[in-house]
Design a protein around this motif. Structure first.
Motif, PDB file in Angstrom:
ATOM      1  N   GLY A   1       4.725  16.517   2.969  1.00  0.00           N
ATOM      2  CA  GLY A   1       4.850  15.112   3.352  1.00  0.00           C
ATOM      3  C   GLY A   1       5.845  14.331   2.517  1.00  0.00           C
ATOM      4  N   ASP A   2       6.772  15.044   1.838  1.00  0.00           N
ATOM      5  CA  ASP A   2       7.694  14.354   0.943  1.00  0.00           C
ATOM      6  C   ASP A   2       9.163  14.508   1.330  1.00  0.00           C
ATOM      7  OD1 ASP A   2       7.953  17.020   0.359  1.00  0.00           O
ATOM      8  OD2 ASP A   2       7.572  16.831  -1.785  1.00  0.00           O
TER       9      ASP A   2
ATOM     10  N   THR B   1       0.852  -1.184   0.000  1.00  0.00           N
ATOM     11  CA  THR B   1       0.000   0.000   0.000  1.00  0.00           C
ATOM     12  C   THR B   1       0.890   1.238   0.000  1.00  0.00           C
ATOM     13  OG1 THR B   1      -1.731  -1.160   1.239  1.00  0.00           O
ATOM     14  CG2 THR B   1      -1.812   1.258   1.241  1.00  0.00           C
ATOM     15  N   GLU B   2       0.587   2.173  -0.875  1.00  0.00           N
ATOM     16  CA  GLU B   2       1.357   3.413  -0.915  1.00  0.00           C
ATOM     17  C   GLU B   2       1.061   4.249   0.330  1.00  0.00           C
ATOM     18  OE1 GLU B   2       1.938   7.363  -3.755  1.00  0.00           O
ATOM     19  OE2 GLU B   2       1.285   5.469  -4.659  1.00  0.00           O
ATOM     20  N   LEU B   3       2.109   4.772   0.926  1.00  0.00           N
ATOM     21  CA  LEU B   3       1.946   5.551   2.147  1.00  0.00           C
ATOM     22  C   LEU B   3       1.317   6.910   1.870  1.00  0.00           C
ATOM     23  CD1 LEU B   3       5.361   4.977   3.974  1.00  0.00           C
ATOM     24  CD2 LEU B   3       3.229   3.710   4.266  1.00  0.00           C
ATOM     25  N   GLU B   4       0.436   7.298   2.764  1.00  0.00           N
ATOM     26  CA  GLU B   4      -0.067   8.666   2.798  1.00  0.00           C
ATOM     27  C   GLU B   4       0.600   9.382   3.968  1.00  0.00           C
ATOM     28  OE1 GLU B   4      -4.326   8.732   2.936  1.00  0.00           O
ATOM     29  OE2 GLU B   4      -4.530   7.073   1.506  1.00  0.00           O
ATOM     30  N   LYS B   5       0.412  10.674   4.007  1.00  0.00           N
ATOM     31  CA  LYS B   5       1.056  11.462   5.049  1.00  0.00           C
ATOM     32  C   LYS B   5       0.681  10.952   6.437  1.00  0.00           C
ATOM     33  CE  LYS B   5       1.810  16.310   6.384  1.00  0.00           C
ATOM     34  NZ  LYS B   5       1.426  17.720   6.095  1.00  0.00           N
ATOM     35  N   LYS B   6      -0.563  10.574   6.625  1.00  0.00           N
ATOM     36  CA  LYS B   6      -1.040  10.115   7.932  1.00  0.00           C
ATOM     37  C   LYS B   6      -0.353   8.819   8.380  1.00  0.00           C
ATOM     38  CE  LYS B   6      -5.065   7.675   6.000  1.00  0.00           C
ATOM     39  NZ  LYS B   6      -4.537   6.326   6.231  1.00  0.00           N
ATOM     40  N   ASP B   7       0.159   8.060   7.417  1.00  0.00           N
ATOM     41  CA  ASP B   7       0.824   6.798   7.746  1.00  0.00           C
ATOM     42  C   ASP B   7       2.192   7.016   8.382  1.00  0.00           C
ATOM     43  OD1 ASP B   7      -1.233   5.138   6.650  1.00  0.00           O
ATOM     44  OD2 ASP B   7      -0.485   5.646   4.648  1.00  0.00           O
TER      45      ASP B   7
ATOM     46  N   PRO C   1       7.534   6.735  -4.413  1.00  0.00           N
ATOM     47  CA  PRO C   1       6.514   6.629  -3.363  1.00  0.00           C
ATOM     48  C   PRO C   1       7.004   5.817  -2.175  1.00  0.00           C
ATOM     49  CG  PRO C   1       5.576   6.159  -5.534  1.00  0.00           C
ATOM     50  CD  PRO C   1       7.065   6.209  -5.712  1.00  0.00           C
TER      51      PRO C   1
END
Length: 378
Positions: A132-133, A37-43, A156
């Protein structure tokens, strides 16, 4: 009753009873249907658990100059009674002669921002950018290792399966422990670490890992293999652990391969093999001399991917006696367990290894830099 035994083991530092293979729900099961699963900022939020745990954010650095480094925040909680934070750095020198520079400092006034995305303490901060990057890592807590780095992902981030976690416990609906790894496999690094003798420019490539061991570390894993391979076109990373007999000596492997802008594949169908070993005369652990690391998966387009990094490790960079090096709070977590003698063996072959990657029948071979660790605990 099993839960009570487990809690006693947590508090006393004793070995756990034999629960068996069924008491770990490996993330590999999730990966059968959701490889990654690609990470989102919340992860990227810190869990900052109030029960026994060790949580880390680690930045692995491969400088264009040949230096290999690490910067790391450790958040530790001992049975909900005592929380400690530590900042660690390590520098390996390219000349093969200069001893590694290791710094480890307890942090005061440690805390997080409101979203638990950034960490700060007196003289130290690890800050996630608004987008977030990228992370900035700054520390002046140790004059032998003054850190000012920016690590920006160029591919990603991911975790394996739906949530990146393996769960521990005899009742899958009420796990008493967990293990999670989240990765930025391919990053660009800018900045430097200033030592007492020089300023080292760490411009180059990097890997970021956010890890959470939601239980005593030696209860979750008896052995570890870690792989960070970076080349001009590819990043191949892997984290593999084998549980103690209490959880059936089960191996769990998470990893993936990235290139600029995309994940080629990721999942749990990977392996770290020690092809040739030699007993360490000081502790009899089987120190690896030759290795073979393999990755298997599929692209988003359902193309088959196989990759291999293999060869001789050469002279080790370092052998870390964990109990002699780690902060007191880790000793508190691990201490008291018979048979626990953790050592970490670190390597980066001076004779460069190559990755052989096959995507849907098309093979590519590319030379790169390998940093690997083999850890033996019990």
């Amino acid at each position: 009753m099993n839960w009570i035994k487990q809690q006693v083991a947590n508090v006393a530092g004793t070995q756990e009873p034999i629960y068996g293979h069924s008491a770990i729900q490996s993330v590999a099961k999730q990966a059968e249907t959701v490889p990654w699963t690609e990470l989102e900022k919340k992860d990227l939020r810190w869990a900052a658990m109030t029960s026994t745990c060790v949580e880390t954010q680690t930045f692995y650095l491969m400088a264009d100059s040949g230096h290999i480094g690490m910067a790391q925040i450790i958040y530790s909680n001992v049975v909900g009674l005592h929380t400690t934070c530590q900042f660690n750095t390590k520098i390996h020198y390219p000349d093969g002669k200069t001893p590694p520079l290791w710094s480890s400092d307890a942090l005061d006034q440690a805390d997080f921002d409101a979203d638990k995305l950034s960490f700060h303490a007196d003289g130290c901060a690890v800050t996630l950018a608004e987008a977030g990057d990228s992370y900035t890592i700054k520390s002046v807590v140790n004059e032998e290792s003054i850190v000012n780095l920016t690590v920006s992902r160029t591919a990603p981030g991911f975790h394996v399966g739906r949530d990146g976690k393996s769960y521990f416990g005899t009742d899958p609906t009420k796990p008493w422990g967990s293990m999670r790894h989240a990765f930025w496999p391919r990053c660009q690094v800018q900045g430097s670490i200033i030592t007492k003798s020089e300023e080292i420019d760490f411009r180059g490539r990097g890997l970021f890992i956010h890890a959470l061991q939601g239980m005593k570390p030696h209860h979750a894993a008896a052995r570890w293999n870690f792989v960070d391979f970076q080349s001009p076109s590819y990043s191949a990373i892997m984290m593999e652990y084998t549980t103690p007999p209490s959880y059936g000596s089960t191996s769990v492997n998470v990893g993936g391969i990235a290139t600029d802008g995309r994940i080629i594949c990721a999942g749990s169908d990977n392996a770290a093999n020690h092809i040739k070993t030699q007993p360490d005369v000081e502790n009899e652990w089987p120190e690896p001399e030759e290795v073979k690391f393999t990755w298997n998966g599929v692209t988003k387009e359902d193309e088959t991917v196989n990759a291999v990094v293999a060869g001789k490790l050469g002279q080790r960079l370092d052998r870390v006696d964990v109990m002699a090096k780690v902060p007191g709070f880790i000793k508190t977590i691990v201490g008291g367990t018979v048979g626990t003698k953790p050592y970490i063996y670190q390597y980066s072959p001076r004779q460069k290894l190559s990755i052989t990657i096959n995507v849907n029948g098309k093979e590519t071979i590319e030379e790169g830099t390998l940093f690997s660790e083999a850890t033996f605990i019990s």
